[in-house]
Design an enzyme around this catalytic site. Sequence first.
Site, PDB file in Angstrom:
ATOM      1  N   ASP A  83      -9.265 118.134   7.897  1.00 31.63           N
ATOM      2  CA  ASP A  83      -9.038 119.382   7.155  1.00 31.63           C
ATOM      3  C   ASP A  83      -7.621 119.891   7.392  1.00 31.63           C
ATOM      4  OD1 ASP A  83     -12.057 120.657   6.409  1.00 31.63           O
ATOM      5  OD2 ASP A  83     -12.032 119.322   8.136  1.00 31.63           O
ATOM      6  N   THR A 155     -16.647 119.048   4.411  1.00 31.06           N
ATOM      7  CA  THR A 155     -16.331 118.672   5.793  1.00 31.06           C
ATOM      8  C   THR A 155     -17.582 118.191   6.535  1.00 31.06           C
ATOM      9  OG1 THR A 155     -14.526 120.274   5.865  1.00 31.06           O
ATOM     10  CG2 THR A 155     -15.343 119.456   7.972  1.00 31.06           C
TER      11      THR A 155
END
Length: 218
Positions: A83, A155
């Site tokens: 991320d 994620t």
Amino acid sequence: NNTTMLLHLPKHATALFLLVLTIVPCNGLQLQIGPLLSTCVNACQRGCTEIRTVQASREKNGNNLKVELKDAQDPRSALTEADEAAQRAIIGSLRAEWGEELRIVGEEDSGDFETLLAGMTFDPLDRDRFEDEIGETADIDSSLVTIFVDPLDGTREFVEGRLENCQVLVGIAIDGEAVAGVIGMPFPDGTLETEPTLIYGLDGLGTGVIGSLLGREF
């Protein structure tokens, strides 16, 4: 096979879109939608590359991945180095290309993020991908433009190894209205074997695909 295609709507739709852009005020940094979208596509590609680099390292090192939960009670709040690396690549590249006047909102923004970017350098982005399809349009005042970035949508899926469900999202809004964007899929077949697929679109002009066509519903 790498393919790029842009589907055009009738000329009156294009004319209406350009007319709307013509009436915006011009006080600060001036942008054109073609080069702006082109740089967003390129930045999204860089985000995909960063995510794939983290995954390659993960596979090489026994599936080890550092994961932080922003909310200890919610597995969907997972944050990984993928991320963060993707966000640095996307926002850093766009910031270096267009300057501080361009408003960018990132999913993983933190208090020291801008400070971190200040010490980094980025190669220029490609502004010319849509030069033939879109051409020159009216200038847009940067004060009306916001870029929204989700560097790794999915994620939790990334952490769990469901890589085909991961996406990189970059959207363009003008005066609060969504007008264009790009979706990047770092792992279109769920592995590192296939290069990323990117799907982009511009309101009034159509959509296109870069990379491998998807073999599944999207």
